[in-house]
Scaffold this active site. Sequence first.
Site, PDB file in Angstrom:
ATOM      1  N   CYS A   1       2.366  -1.026   4.377  1.00 33.87           N
ATOM      2  CA  CYS A   1       2.612   0.194   3.609  1.00 33.87           C
ATOM      3  C   CYS A   1       1.796   1.390   4.091  1.00 33.87           C
ATOM      4  O   CYS A   1       1.977   2.498   3.593  1.00 33.87           O
ATOM      5  CB  CYS A   1       2.343  -0.069   2.128  1.00 33.87           C
ATOM      6  SG  CYS A   1       3.319  -1.458   1.508  1.00 33.87           S
TER       7      CYS A   1
ATOM      8  N   HIS B   1      -2.334   5.844  -3.620  1.00 33.95           N
ATOM      9  CA  HIS B   1      -1.392   4.779  -3.286  1.00 33.95           C
ATOM     10  C   HIS B   1      -0.706   4.326  -4.573  1.00 33.95           C
ATOM     11  O   HIS B   1       0.508   4.167  -4.610  1.00 33.95           O
ATOM     12  CB  HIS B   1      -2.137   3.634  -2.606  1.00 33.95           C
ATOM     13  CG  HIS B   1      -1.257   2.576  -2.066  1.00 33.95           C
ATOM     14  ND1 HIS B   1      -0.259   2.831  -1.145  1.00 33.95           N
ATOM     15  CD2 HIS B   1      -1.198   1.225  -2.309  1.00 33.95           C
ATOM     16  CE1 HIS B   1       0.360   1.706  -0.841  1.00 33.95           C
ATOM     17  NE2 HIS B   1      -0.176   0.713  -1.542  1.00 33.95           N
TER      18      HIS B   1
ATOM     19  N   GLU C   1      -8.346   1.179  -6.546  1.00 24.00           N
ATOM     20  CA  GLU C   1      -8.257   2.496  -5.910  1.00 24.00           C
ATOM     21  C   GLU C   1      -9.039   3.538  -6.703  1.00 24.00           C
ATOM     22  O   GLU C   1      -9.744   4.371  -6.123  1.00 24.00           O
ATOM     23  CB  GLU C   1      -6.799   2.927  -5.749  1.00 24.00           C
ATOM     24  CG  GLU C   1      -6.668   4.246  -5.003  1.00 24.00           C
ATOM     25  CD  GLU C   1      -5.234   4.605  -4.638  1.00 24.00           C
ATOM     26  OE1 GLU C   1      -5.050   5.549  -3.858  1.00 24.00           O
ATOM     27  OE2 GLU C   1      -4.291   3.938  -5.141  1.00 24.00           O
TER      28      GLU C   1
ATOM     29  N   LYS D   1       4.619   7.483  -6.769  1.00 27.01           N
ATOM     30  CA  LYS D   1       5.403   6.242  -6.797  1.00 27.01           C
ATOM     31  C   LYS D   1       5.939   5.955  -8.199  1.00 27.01           C
ATOM     32  O   LYS D   1       6.861   5.149  -8.354  1.00 27.01           O
ATOM     33  CB  LYS D   1       4.566   5.060  -6.313  1.00 27.01           C
ATOM     34  CG  LYS D   1       4.293   5.043  -4.816  1.00 27.01           C
ATOM     35  CD  LYS D   1       3.566   3.781  -4.419  1.00 27.01           C
ATOM     36  CE  LYS D   1       3.288   3.724  -2.918  1.00 27.01           C
ATOM     37  NZ  LYS D   1       2.195   4.661  -2.525  1.00 27.01           N
TER      38      LYS D   1
ATOM     39  N   HIS E   1       8.157   2.422  -4.482  1.00 31.49           N
ATOM     40  CA  HIS E   1       7.311   2.213  -3.305  1.00 31.49           C
ATOM     41  C   HIS E   1       8.188   2.053  -2.070  1.00 31.49           C
ATOM     42  O   HIS E   1       8.901   1.058  -1.933  1.00 31.49           O
ATOM     43  CB  HIS E   1       6.451   0.971  -3.529  1.00 31.49           C
ATOM     44  CG  HIS E   1       5.386   0.773  -2.512  1.00 31.49           C
ATOM     45  ND1 HIS E   1       5.216   1.588  -1.415  1.00 31.49           N
ATOM     46  CD2 HIS E   1       4.406  -0.183  -2.407  1.00 31.49           C
ATOM     47  CE1 HIS E   1       4.207   1.170  -0.701  1.00 31.49           C
ATOM     48  NE2 HIS E   1       3.695   0.092  -1.289  1.00 31.49           N
TER      49      HIS E   1
ATOM     50  N   PHE F   1      -0.530  -4.486   2.991  1.00 29.96           N
ATOM     51  CA  PHE F   1      -0.853  -5.908   3.116  1.00 29.96           C
ATOM     52  C   PHE F   1      -1.565  -6.143   4.456  1.00 29.96           C
ATOM     53  O   PHE F   1      -1.214  -5.548   5.482  1.00 29.96           O
ATOM     54  CB  PHE F   1       0.413  -6.755   3.081  1.00 29.96           C
ATOM     55  CG  PHE F   1       0.973  -6.973   1.701  1.00 29.96           C
ATOM     56  CD1 PHE F   1       0.354  -6.484   0.572  1.00 29.96           C
ATOM     57  CD2 PHE F   1       2.155  -7.692   1.538  1.00 29.96           C
ATOM     58  CE1 PHE F   1       0.882  -6.710  -0.695  1.00 29.96           C
ATOM     59  CE2 PHE F   1       2.695  -7.921   0.281  1.00 29.96           C
ATOM     60  CZ  PHE F   1       2.056  -7.429  -0.838  1.00 29.96           C
TER      61      PHE F   1
END
Length: 416
Positions: free
Chosen positions: A165, A305, A316, A337, A342, A403
Amino acid sequence: MQLKRVVVTGLGALTPLGNTVEAYWNGLINGVSGAGMITKFDASKFKTRFACEVKGFDVNDHFERKEGRKLDGFSHYALVVADQAIIDSGINLETVNHDRIGVIWGSGIGGLKTFQDEVSAFAKGDGTPRFNPFFIPKMIADIASGHISIKYGFRGPNFTTVSACASSTNALIDAFTYIRLGKANIIISGGSESTVNETCVGGFNALQALSQRNDDPATASRPFDLDRDGFVMGEGGGCLVLEELEHAKARGAKIYAELVGGGMSADAYHMTAPHPEGLGAANVMNAALEDAGMTTKDIDYVNVHGTSTPIGDPQEIKAIQTVFGEDAYRMNISSTKSMTGHLLGAAGAIEAIASIMAVVHGIVPPTINHFTDDPAFDPKLNLTFNKAQHRTVNAALSNTFGFGGHNASVIFRKYS
């Protein structure tokens, strides 16, 4: 050597909120949700039956039928947004030096639908290998950057970054670096993803990563809310034309903003989970600030994010508070998002555009779908819940995490 300055001179977007930059931005500042029931396949047996799909997009409006069939959806999206951005930039393709224009793209997954369809067809057959001759070139993640360069004859640096991502943010950082070092005048950069398909939705369902709020898709993506239950799959693409400042000025280009810094880091912790103390996230924001020669007092807005996952969101915010300290309380923070879902490898590109537009227009898009406060988050932080907020945004920082522990952040500043 003295590094060159890099500015943004063109934008293109194809998103669940609209198929142009203007439509996308209007959707963001009006708090529109792009989520709905999946139409691209029969999802009735899936745990998650909704997504943020691109709407009203007909491949035949953009490609000759024969050519369109040679491309996976992520390449369709890439070519469309690149065309938008190049037109928006006003580049004169007749006179520009094509040897000094590159394409650096990002995609976390590439042609997954193509892979799914070809393998499925083989498995259902008699074992005779009858594969589409375009199977491999449709599927490979680097092919989008190749198609953009082929279409326009751009012969500069050309490759694709793959970091889950964080992919398209990494692409922007690489493009930024090449221009700063004088290796290109212009780089077409961004990312695209076409992931609303059985394999992708099923795979993320198996990971327990997706929201399962099938009774109310529009409110399913709810970053920082107490009842968040996973992210919502999105698709689409975004493109930025990055250009060396003096080159842009010489041709009289309009300038949206300046890209002033980028940071990269690794969590070095877990395959899918973020570091519990937000260590990698803190490191990447510090790296971006250092690269830009800026302090925490210079940042007015952080586009997080913020995926709406139980684990990811708190880490975060913890990292932001570690990095910014008291300055965290005077900034705006929001997760777009909540509206787009996403977009995986394309998330960084469209969120960079949201950050740039916040700088240009002095409007911070909201984090929608906030219903219940989560005590994990400091109530004094301005998470821009539910409504856009007007304020001067001199500089915006955008985070993307992937990831594998991949982290990337970029900073855009008002051009002066």
